[in-house]
Each structure stands twice: as structure tokens, then as C-alpha cells.
Design a protein around this motif. Structure first.
Motif, PDB file in Angstrom:
ATOM      1  N   LEU A   1       6.028   5.533  -0.654  1.00  0.00           N
ATOM      2  CA  LEU A   1       7.180   4.668  -0.910  1.00  0.00           C
ATOM      3  C   LEU A   1       8.445   5.507  -0.813  1.00  0.00           C
ATOM      4  O   LEU A   1       8.378   6.741  -0.872  1.00  0.00           O
ATOM      5  CB  LEU A   1       7.071   4.048  -2.309  1.00  0.00           C
ATOM      6  CG  LEU A   1       5.838   3.171  -2.555  1.00  0.00           C
ATOM      7  CD1 LEU A   1       5.711   2.845  -4.030  1.00  0.00           C
ATOM      8  CD2 LEU A   1       5.900   1.890  -1.737  1.00  0.00           C
ATOM      9  N   TYR A   2       9.590   4.832  -0.673  1.00  0.00           N
ATOM     10  CA  TYR A   2      10.860   5.560  -0.582  1.00  0.00           C
ATOM     11  C   TYR A   2      11.354   5.869  -2.003  1.00  0.00           C
ATOM     12  O   TYR A   2      11.659   4.946  -2.762  1.00  0.00           O
ATOM     13  CB  TYR A   2      11.889   4.738   0.197  1.00  0.00           C
ATOM     14  CG  TYR A   2      11.483   4.610   1.638  1.00  0.00           C
ATOM     15  CD1 TYR A   2      11.752   5.620   2.547  1.00  0.00           C
ATOM     16  CD2 TYR A   2      10.784   3.500   2.087  1.00  0.00           C
ATOM     17  CE1 TYR A   2      11.352   5.524   3.869  1.00  0.00           C
ATOM     18  CE2 TYR A   2      10.366   3.398   3.405  1.00  0.00           C
ATOM     19  CZ  TYR A   2      10.651   4.407   4.284  1.00  0.00           C
ATOM     20  OH  TYR A   2      10.238   4.326   5.586  1.00  0.00           O
ATOM     21  N   PRO A   3      11.433   7.156  -2.357  1.00  0.00           N
ATOM     22  CA  PRO A   3      11.712   7.532  -3.753  1.00  0.00           C
ATOM     23  C   PRO A   3      13.064   7.044  -4.265  1.00  0.00           C
ATOM     24  O   PRO A   3      13.190   6.760  -5.455  1.00  0.00           O
ATOM     25  CB  PRO A   3      11.670   9.059  -3.739  1.00  0.00           C
ATOM     26  CG  PRO A   3      11.059   9.444  -2.449  1.00  0.00           C
ATOM     27  CD  PRO A   3      11.237   8.329  -1.505  1.00  0.00           C
ATOM     28  N   THR A   4      14.062   6.956  -3.373  1.00  0.00           N
ATOM     29  CA  THR A   4      15.402   6.586  -3.868  1.00  0.00           C
ATOM     30  C   THR A   4      15.606   5.071  -3.899  1.00  0.00           C
ATOM     31  O   THR A   4      16.642   4.602  -4.364  1.00  0.00           O
ATOM     32  CB  THR A   4      16.515   7.232  -3.017  1.00  0.00           C
ATOM     33  OG1 THR A   4      16.277   6.897  -1.646  1.00  0.00           O
ATOM     34  CG2 THR A   4      16.532   8.738  -3.187  1.00  0.00           C
ATOM     35  N   LEU A   5      14.631   4.323  -3.397  1.00  0.00           N
ATOM     36  CA  LEU A   5      14.728   2.868  -3.491  1.00  0.00           C
ATOM     37  C   LEU A   5      13.986   2.407  -4.737  1.00  0.00           C
ATOM     38  O   LEU A   5      13.075   3.084  -5.218  1.00  0.00           O
ATOM     39  CB  LEU A   5      14.124   2.207  -2.258  1.00  0.00           C
ATOM     40  CG  LEU A   5      14.749   2.541  -0.895  1.00  0.00           C
ATOM     41  CD1 LEU A   5      14.168   1.635   0.176  1.00  0.00           C
ATOM     42  CD2 LEU A   5      16.260   2.395  -0.926  1.00  0.00           C
ATOM     43  N   THR A   6      14.365   1.240  -5.229  1.00  0.00           N
ATOM     44  CA  THR A   6      13.676   0.712  -6.409  1.00  0.00           C
ATOM     45  C   THR A   6      12.310   0.172  -5.982  1.00  0.00           C
ATOM     46  O   THR A   6      12.043   0.004  -4.785  1.00  0.00           O
ATOM     47  CB  THR A   6      14.484  -0.428  -7.047  1.00  0.00           C
ATOM     48  OG1 THR A   6      14.524  -1.522  -6.124  1.00  0.00           O
ATOM     49  CG2 THR A   6      15.891   0.015  -7.398  1.00  0.00           C
TER      50      THR A   6
ATOM     51  N   GLU B   1      12.912  -3.007  -4.095  1.00  0.00           N
ATOM     52  CA  GLU B   1      13.473  -2.770  -2.743  1.00  0.00           C
ATOM     53  C   GLU B   1      12.384  -2.288  -1.792  1.00  0.00           C
ATOM     54  O   GLU B   1      12.349  -2.677  -0.619  1.00  0.00           O
ATOM     55  CB  GLU B   1      14.609  -1.745  -2.821  1.00  0.00           C
ATOM     56  CG  GLU B   1      15.885  -2.304  -3.395  1.00  0.00           C
ATOM     57  CD  GLU B   1      16.884  -1.226  -3.824  1.00  0.00           C
ATOM     58  OE1 GLU B   1      18.022  -1.593  -4.132  1.00  0.00           O
ATOM     59  OE2 GLU B   1      16.506  -0.026  -3.879  1.00  0.00           O
TER      60      GLU B   1
ATOM     61  N   TYR C   1      11.191  -4.294   1.554  1.00  0.00           N
ATOM     62  CA  TYR C   1      11.238  -3.670   2.882  1.00  0.00           C
ATOM     63  C   TYR C   1       9.902  -3.821   3.604  1.00  0.00           C
ATOM     64  O   TYR C   1       9.859  -4.267   4.753  1.00  0.00           O
ATOM     65  CB  TYR C   1      11.618  -2.187   2.752  1.00  0.00           C
ATOM     66  CG  TYR C   1      11.519  -1.443   4.066  1.00  0.00           C
ATOM     67  CD1 TYR C   1      12.254  -1.858   5.169  1.00  0.00           C
ATOM     68  CD2 TYR C   1      10.670  -0.345   4.226  1.00  0.00           C
ATOM     69  CE1 TYR C   1      12.159  -1.206   6.390  1.00  0.00           C
ATOM     70  CE2 TYR C   1      10.575   0.320   5.428  1.00  0.00           C
ATOM     71  CZ  TYR C   1      11.320  -0.113   6.510  1.00  0.00           C
ATOM     72  OH  TYR C   1      11.210   0.532   7.714  1.00  0.00           O
ATOM     73  N   PHE C   2       8.817  -3.481   2.910  1.00  0.00           N
ATOM     74  CA  PHE C   2       7.517  -3.572   3.587  1.00  0.00           C
ATOM     75  C   PHE C   2       7.160  -5.031   3.886  1.00  0.00           C
ATOM     76  O   PHE C   2       6.555  -5.325   4.919  1.00  0.00           O
ATOM     77  CB  PHE C   2       6.433  -2.868   2.762  1.00  0.00           C
ATOM     78  CG  PHE C   2       6.586  -1.372   2.803  1.00  0.00           C
ATOM     79  CD1 PHE C   2       6.373  -0.674   3.985  1.00  0.00           C
ATOM     80  CD2 PHE C   2       6.991  -0.654   1.688  1.00  0.00           C
ATOM     81  CE1 PHE C   2       6.534   0.705   4.050  1.00  0.00           C
ATOM     82  CE2 PHE C   2       7.153   0.724   1.740  1.00  0.00           C
ATOM     83  CZ  PHE C   2       6.939   1.407   2.916  1.00  0.00           C
TER      84      PHE C   2
ATOM     85  N   ARG D   1       9.330  -7.342   4.687  1.00  0.00           N
ATOM     86  CA  ARG D   1      10.123  -7.716   5.874  1.00  0.00           C
ATOM     87  C   ARG D   1       9.489  -7.172   7.148  1.00  0.00           C
ATOM     88  O   ARG D   1       9.549  -7.806   8.198  1.00  0.00           O
ATOM     89  CB  ARG D   1      11.546  -7.188   5.740  1.00  0.00           C
ATOM     90  CG  ARG D   1      12.382  -8.010   4.799  1.00  0.00           C
ATOM     91  CD  ARG D   1      13.860  -7.690   4.931  1.00  0.00           C
ATOM     92  NE  ARG D   1      14.584  -8.348   3.857  1.00  0.00           N
ATOM     93  CZ  ARG D   1      15.167  -7.723   2.846  1.00  0.00           C
ATOM     94  NH1 ARG D   1      15.132  -6.407   2.787  1.00  0.00           N
ATOM     95  NH2 ARG D   1      15.782  -8.389   1.919  1.00  0.00           N
ATOM     96  N   LEU D   2       8.907  -5.988   7.039  1.00  0.00           N
ATOM     97  CA  LEU D   2       8.260  -5.419   8.230  1.00  0.00           C
ATOM     98  C   LEU D   2       7.063  -6.282   8.660  1.00  0.00           C
ATOM     99  O   LEU D   2       6.644  -6.228   9.819  1.00  0.00           O
ATOM    100  CB  LEU D   2       7.812  -3.980   7.970  1.00  0.00           C
ATOM    101  CG  LEU D   2       8.933  -2.944   7.835  1.00  0.00           C
ATOM    102  CD1 LEU D   2       8.354  -1.542   7.706  1.00  0.00           C
ATOM    103  CD2 LEU D   2       9.884  -2.977   9.019  1.00  0.00           C
TER     104      LEU D   2
ATOM    105  N   GLY E   1      10.258 -13.150   4.667  1.00  0.00           N
ATOM    106  CA  GLY E   1      11.674 -13.189   4.321  1.00  0.00           C
ATOM    107  C   GLY E   1      11.967 -14.337   3.390  1.00  0.00           C
ATOM    108  O   GLY E   1      11.084 -15.149   3.063  1.00  0.00           O
TER     109      GLY E   1
ATOM    110  N   ARG F   1      14.053   3.025  -9.786  1.00  0.00           N
ATOM    111  CA  ARG F   1      13.797   3.771  -8.543  1.00  0.00           C
ATOM    112  C   ARG F   1      12.445   4.446  -8.659  1.00  0.00           C
ATOM    113  O   ARG F   1      12.066   4.919  -9.744  1.00  0.00           O
ATOM    114  CB  ARG F   1      14.869   4.832  -8.323  1.00  0.00           C
ATOM    115  CG  ARG F   1      16.211   4.234  -8.002  1.00  0.00           C
ATOM    116  CD  ARG F   1      17.156   5.331  -7.567  1.00  0.00           C
ATOM    117  NE  ARG F   1      18.517   4.822  -7.514  1.00  0.00           N
ATOM    118  CZ  ARG F   1      19.555   5.540  -7.144  1.00  0.00           C
ATOM    119  NH1 ARG F   1      19.390   6.807  -6.780  1.00  0.00           N
ATOM    120  NH2 ARG F   1      20.758   5.030  -7.107  1.00  0.00           N
TER     121      ARG F   1
ATOM    122  N   ASN G   1       2.546   1.578  -5.492  1.00  0.00           N
ATOM    123  CA  ASN G   1       1.907   1.878  -4.211  1.00  0.00           C
ATOM    124  C   ASN G   1       0.894   0.788  -3.861  1.00  0.00           C
ATOM    125  O   ASN G   1       0.807   0.341  -2.707  1.00  0.00           O
ATOM    126  CB  ASN G   1       1.216   3.239  -4.330  1.00  0.00           C
ATOM    127  CG  ASN G   1       0.995   3.922  -2.993  1.00  0.00           C
ATOM    128  OD1 ASN G   1       1.773   3.719  -2.065  1.00  0.00           O
ATOM    129  ND2 ASN G   1      -0.062   4.718  -2.899  1.00  0.00           N
TER     130      ASN G   1
ATOM    131  N   ALA H   1       2.728  -2.419  -2.839  1.00  0.00           N
ATOM    132  CA  ALA H   1       3.254  -2.379  -1.466  1.00  0.00           C
ATOM    133  C   ALA H   1       2.153  -2.653  -0.444  1.00  0.00           C
ATOM    134  O   ALA H   1       2.431  -3.132   0.663  1.00  0.00           O
ATOM    135  CB  ALA H   1       3.891  -1.016  -1.202  1.00  0.00           C
TER     136      ALA H   1
END
Lengths: 260, 443
Positions: free
Chosen positions: A102-107, A110, A114-115, A117-118, A122, A146, A159, A162
Motif C-alpha cells: 500500500l502507499y504509506p503516505t495515503l490513508t 485513499e 485507488y485500487f 478505481r484501477l 467509481g 495514513r 492490505n 485492498a
């Protein structure tokens, strides 16, 4: 060696993974990592893929999740020929890697959005699903945190969330409980049991034999790139000479020498 | 398209949360442009306009010192300093101050310089007309004291040449003038003697006329102007040359955060997850390229704002875009794409964050040096000039200078745009190839 669901009727409509004779050799390596590996996983099961370090578990998971292309054999996942239509398979599977991917600086929220949307999700559907996933893993109140500020257990649960945000039919989990406290581990195992109740098929690797025995409805033990035993856990233990549990069986089949 | 925008927004969000990254991306390049432009502005002034302080020690107290003072003082690039503190300067004090580095130059007009210079000039003039002085005075036999110039050893050659050149020019003028006067006197004396008193000395060619002839009525002169015959193009200055150069340098530093972001995705396992998703990694890369190229464009805009609004507050000329903003933006976008393409390649090929940050940063500095950002390409050795033609920063800088300094439009920078885009395509292709090769090997 082929692992077949109980009844042994061969590939059926409920078979979510049907792999036959898979071979994979890493470039520059003298030995193939996986040799003539066959698996059949019925839909709705929690399927444990066990094996010592270097046995070929990760390579097998990588082939089943389209990350590596087998050099030989055939592979159908969710009824789709993976070698011909990997893109289609990717819509139906989810992966919970061993690392907290996961992206550490995103909550937490978030990251899930993101995943989602990929996967083409939506709007309200995505928002609703993100909240469902947060509920499932017990992070609803921590969705605005975060990842870098979460505890180890919370990261592991995020994790997992996601990996399921797009409602996959088949979820691969690569040691999802490694390095966390018993409470978080227990929560994750409860989450996985709930996912199974919802009809999701789980393919699960772990070094915790007790955990595998508790969670898995079916399992395969891999060593040297081959399946060396497969079936229902209680049947496998019963068949093992003097084995009281899965750990005894595992050590009996794979030996007590260290694997590096 | 949804996946493209998702990645675009995600990368901008990740960047916005990275305070150190923002500092590197926006604040540092702004400081770089500000500082370098101010420093270079001063250098250009000291070599051509005004500012260099020179200690001037007058031990002569007579004509030579007065004329040197007057004429060097009229040189814009030099400012003579004759007093430091309360006391007038001595040679020893001046040497000490220059040796300490407080001043860069010192000039000493030695005692007796004017007196001996006058006598020697007269002697030479008379000798020219065959009147050998039988009883040369003691002064005429004294050695001519030399004017001294000393300088701080850290001063670069170009500035030493500038000061000694100015001083030599002034001394040549003084000598010509003085010798002309003495020649005039000697000539008049000779003519008066030959006319047996009919012509009085000084009446044929007066000293005032000679001074006007030699000093005032100069026939040959120099006028500096740009090569372009278009009057609307301003004189090049430090701001016009430095802002685009260092803005470009800053834009290429996107390589460091971009390659770092790619490596983090690989090391933290997010790349693994991304590769199992039903979206082409190319779409994810395009989203990433768009986000980082946008950052480059914002960075470029910030640099232009520094040149237009901030630098003038420090006394520099205002950055002039010559009304070529669309051409500039297009060229900047191509440079941004070239920089992000390079960042992708570094981030894909590097095996560790240390590798990526070191190689990325050093390669940008090397490409900048080769591209003429630090030293103009025309002063490089021929071999280095040939290598310079392969630096993407050279293509970008040449293009920016065409617009900023020569005031040209889009057609003049078409080649630069083509080369930058070609570089982007090549680096993107190589990144793609490396990525798939790593995917096959599981690395």
C-alpha cells in the motif's frame, strides 16, 4: 501429481483453478522452480498451499496470479484460460501480498479507493464497497489514518481490504499473518472465514501449520517444485504415520533439515 | 481513462504529502534560480558594467596618479577605494587587505612616478629630434618606477585580465598624451631654432591642439550591440540567460523523486499488486508521467515567476518572455516529458533507492554541464562540444535561449522539440523493455 476435489470427477463447473503440468524455470537457473505441478481447487474452498522455503509456493502463486507465465502446462482460473486471456483473469482474482503493498503516505481509505478505481469502480458503488471492506477488517474508524501511522496489525488488515475491494471470486493470500500480534492474527483469520462464508475462494500460503489446520478446508504440500501431498487436512494427518497434527505431517514429508 | 486519472491523482496526492520532496521540487530550484541569477548578474556586471572594488594607493600625489584616478574611475566595471577606515591607504595596508580577500585588487602608483615620467618623456622627445642632452639630469638616469597591481589569488583570470587591461589602456593614453606634448614642444623648439627666431616656440602646433588631437578627438571607437538587426530584441542579460538554464536544470531533477517513487512501489510490493490488476501497466505509467510532467510545468512556471517578479526586487532586469509564452510552454512540456522519461528509465533500471538517487542526480548534473547550463558550450573544447550535442539539457537550453535571448518563435525551436520528444520516446521504450524483462525474470 494432481490434486483433485473430493469425488475426483476431474475438472468440474465448480473448479476455480485447474492447473496441469505447470513448469517454470527462472532465467539462468539450473533447476526449474516448478516441475509438472497440477492443482485443482474447488470453488468456495479455503485452499492451503504449504511448503518450506524455496519449495515453489511463491512461483506457483505468481503463475496463478498472472505474474509469471508458465513455460509448460495448461492453466484455467475461474474458467478462463489464463495463458490466453490473463487480462480477463485479473478481473476475477485478488492478491494479498506478503508485503504491505500500500502507499504509506495515503490513508487506508485513499489506498482502497485507488485500487478500486484501477478495477474500473467509481462513484457511490466504490464508496460503499470501501466502507464494507473497512467494516470487514475492523478499520472503519481508522480509514482516515495514513498507512505509515498504522500499527503492524492494522497495516495487514488494510492490505487484506485492498485485495478484496473489487469483490474477487478468487483471493490469493501470501502469508497474510506474518509478523503481527495474536489479536490481529485472530481478526484476520476471522475475516477470512467470513469471506469464505460470502462465497469467495481463498488460496492461502502460510508457515503456521496450526493456522492452516484451523482455516483450510483443503490443502497441498509442495516441495522441490512438486505437489507431494494433497487432500483434506484431517485425511492427510490420519494417513501420516504417527502424525498428531499438520505440523508433524509437514515435517515428516519435507524433512527436518534447514532450508535457506 | 478512469485508471489513468486515478494514477494521476494518486501520484499528485503522494507527492503533495512528501514535504521533503516538495522542497526538492519547488523550493530548491527557485532558490537555485534566484541565487545563480543574482551571482551571475554580478559577474556580468563586474566584467562589463559596474561593481569591482579596487584599492588605489597614491604614493605619487601628482599627474600620473591623478590621471589614472580620473580615467580608471570612469571605467564602469571598477570602483576605486582610496580610504579604508580613517587613514589613507598605504601599500602595506592594501596588500594585507587584498591578501585577506577583503578586496580583489590593489593598484599602487609609486612615489616619483609623475616626476620621472615627465623627464623621461621630454628626454625621449628631444632625442627624437637629434638633440642629445650632454648633461643628463640625475632624474633622467633614475629607473622608471613601475606601477604595481596585486590581486587576491582566488581571483579568476578573466577578472585579472579585465583590470590589468583597463589599467594598461589608461596608462597608454597618459603616455601618448604626455609624449605628444613633449614632441610638440621639441618640434616647436627645433623649428624656432631653424627659423632663427622668426617662428616662436609653441606657435605652430600648440599643446592644446595636440591634446585635443590625441585624446579628445578619438576617431576609432567601439559600440556594443546584439547581432540581431531587430530593435525590439533586448540586450542579453543574466536573467534572460540564467532563468531558463537553471529552470531546465531543476526540471530534470524530477528524475530523483520519480525514480524514487518507482523504486518504492517495487520495494514496498505495490508494483506486484499493480501487475495483477486488469489494467495495462502502460496506463499506470502514463498517469505517472502526466503527474510528474505537470509538476515540472508548475516548477517551470514558478521559475518564470521568480524571474519576472522576484529577481527584479533584487535589482536585476525583469525576465522578458517576448510574447512567446505558448512556444515556451510547448518547449517546456517537451523538456518535462524528456525529464520524466529519463526518470522512468532510472527508476526502472536501478536496483536500489541509493542507486537511483545517486545516478539520477549525478547524471543530471553531468548532462547539465555538457549541455551548457554551467559553462557555455562555445568555450568548451571541441571534443566536449561534440559530446554536448547529445545532452537533452543542451537541446532544451538551446531552445530556451532561442526564445528568451534571440526572441525567436516556434519554428526556430522545432528541432529542439523533436529531439526532446525523441528522447522521451526512446527512454519510455527502454523503460518498458526493462520492466518486461524484469517481469519475465521475476526480478
Amino acid at each position: 501429481m494432481t490434486v483433485r476435489p473430493p469425488g475426483g470427477q476431474g475438472e468440474s463447473a465448480s473448479e476455480i483453478v485447474a492447473a496441469t503440468g505447470l513448469v517454470y524455470r527462472y532465467p539462468g537457473s539450473a533447476q526449474p522452480a516448478v516441475v509438472d505441478l497440477s492443482l485443482s481447487v474447488p470453488e468456495g474452498e479455503v485452499f492451503g498451499l504449504l511448503g518450506p522455503n524455496g519449495a515453489g509456493k511463491t512461483t506457483t502463486i505468481a503463475m496463478l496470479t498472472t505474474l509469471l507465465r508458465p513455460a509448460g502446462g495448461s492453466l484455467r482460473v475461474c474458467g478462463v484460460d489464463l495463458l490466453r486471456k490473463p487480462h480477463q483473469v485479473r478481473r476475477l482474482i485478488g492478491l494479498v501480498p506478503q508485503d504491505v503493498a500500500l502507499y504509506p503516505t495515503l490513508t487506508v481509505r485513499e489506498n482502497l479507493r485507488y485500487f478500486g478505481r484501477l478495477f474500473g469502480m467509481g462513484g457511490k458503488d466504490l464508496n460503499r464497497r470501501v466502507e464494507e471492506c473497512l467494516d470487514l477488517v475492523g478499520l472503519r474508524d481508522h480509514g482516515a489514518l495514513r498507512i505509515e501511522t498504522c500499527s503492524g496489525g492494522m497495516k495487514r488488515r488494510a492490505n487484506l481490504a485492498a485485495g478484496i475491494v473489487h469483490r474477487p471470486r478468487l483471493l490469493f493470500l501470501d502469508e497474510p499473518t506474518v509478523g503481527i500480534d495474536p489479536q490481529s492474527r485472530n481478526t484476520i483469520l476471522e475475516n477470512l472465514a467470513r469471506l469464505r462464508q460470502q462465497g469467495m475462494t481463498l488460496i492461502y500460503t502460510t508457515h503456521h501449520m496450526e493456522e492452516a489446520q484451523q482455516l483450510c478446508s483443503r490443502l497441498a504440500i509442495i516441495d522441490g517444485g512438486r505437489v507431494i501431498a494433497a487432500g483434506l487436512p484431517e485425511e492427510l494427518i490420519a494417513a501420516g504415520e504417527g502424525c498428531r497434527n499438520l505440523e508433524d505431517l509437514f515435517l515428516q514429508l519435507t524433512g527436518r533439515q534447514l532450508r535457506d | 481513462m478512469k485508471q489513468f486519472w486515478a494514477t494521476f491523482c494518486k501520484d499528485l496526492l503522494v507527492l503533495s504529502r512528501d514535504r521533503t520532496g516538495l522542497l526538492v521540487l519547488f523550493f530548491m530550484p527557485a532558490v537555485l534560480v534566484l541565487v545563480v541569477s543574482l551571482v551571475q548578474n554580478n559577474i556580468l556586471e563586474t566584467t562589463g558594467a559596474s561593481g569591482m572594488r579596487v584599492l588605489f594607493v597614491d604614493e605619487d600625489g601628482d599627474m600620473v596618479a591623478a590621471k589614472v584616478r580620473e580615467r580608471l574611475g570612469a571605467v564602469d566595471s571598477l570602483k576605486l577605494v582610496e580610504r579604508v577606515g580613517d587613514a589613507p591607504l598605504t601599500e602595506a595596508t592594501a596588500r594585507r587587505l587584498v591578501a585577506k580577500g577583503d578586496y580583489q585588487f590593489g593598484i599602487v602608483i609609486p612615489a616619483g612616478a609623475s616626476r620621472i615620467f615627465r623627464v623621461r618623456s621630454r628626454q625621449q622627445a628631444r632625442n627624437a629630434f637629434g638633440k642629445k642632452q650632454r648633461n643628463a639630469s640625475q632624474v633622467a638616469t633614475e629607473p622608471m618606477p613601475q606601477l604595481l597591481v596585486f590581486f587576491d589569488p582566488t581571483v579568476q583570470g578573466i577578472f585579472r585580465t579585465a583590470v590589468t587591461g583597463s589599467l594598461s589602456q589608461v596608462l597608454l593614453g597618459i603616455e601618448t598624451e604626455e609624449k605628444g606634448q613633449e614632441l610638440s614642444r621639441a618640434l616647436n623648439t627645433v623649428l624656432a631654432a631653424r627659423s632663427r627666431g622668426f617662428l616662436m616656440g609653441g606657435t605652430i602646433l600648440g599643446e592644446k591642439e595636440l591634446h585635443r588631437l590625441l585624446v579628445v578627438d578619438s576617431l576609432l571607437s567601439v559600440r556594443e550591440q546584439p547581432a540581431s538587426d531587430r530593435p525590439d530584441r533586448p540586450m542579453p542579460n543574466a536573467v534572460q540567460q540564467n532563468v531558463p538554464a537553471w529552470a531546465l536544470f531543476g526540471m530534470f531533477f524530477i528524475v530523483v523523486p520519480l525514480s524514487g517513487a518507482l523504486l518504492r512501489e517495487r520495494q514496498e510490493g505495490t508494483l506486484l499488486r499493480l501487475r495483477t490488476l486488469p489494467v495495462s501497466y502502460g496506463v499506470i505509467l502514463l498517469g505517472k508521467i502526466a503527474a510528474f510532467a505537470l509538476v515540472c510545468m508548475v516548477q517551470f512556471g514558478l521559475m518564470l515567476a521568480v524571474g519576472k517578479f522576484l529577481l527584479p526586487l533584487f535589482g536585476t532586469p525583469v525576465l522578458d518572455l517576448h510574447g512567446r509564452l505558448p512556444s515556451l510552454c510547448l518547449l517546456a512540456l517537451c523538456a518535462a516529458l524528456a525529464a520524466t522519461g529519463f526518470g522512468l528509465l532510472v527508476g526502472t533500471a536501478a536496483r536500489s533507492f541509493e542507486q537511483a538517487s545517486m545516478f539520477g542526480a549525478v547524471s543530471v548534473v553531468v548532462a547539465a554541464a555538457l549541455g551548457g547550463v554551467m559553462v557555455p558550450v562555445y568555450v568548451m573544447p571541441r571534443e566536449m562540444q561534440a559530446i554536448s550535442a547529445f545532452s537533452p539539457l543542451s537541446w532544451g537550453l538551446d531552445g530556451f535561449l532561442e526564445i528568451f535571448v534571440r526572441g525567436e518563435g516556434l519554428s526556430a525551436v522545432a528541432d529542439n522539440i523533436f529531439f526532446l520528444l525523441a528522447f522521451f520516446v526512446v527512454t519510455l521504450g527502454l523503460s518498458w523493455w526493462v520492466f518486461h524483462r524484469q517481469g519475465r525474470t521475476g526480478c
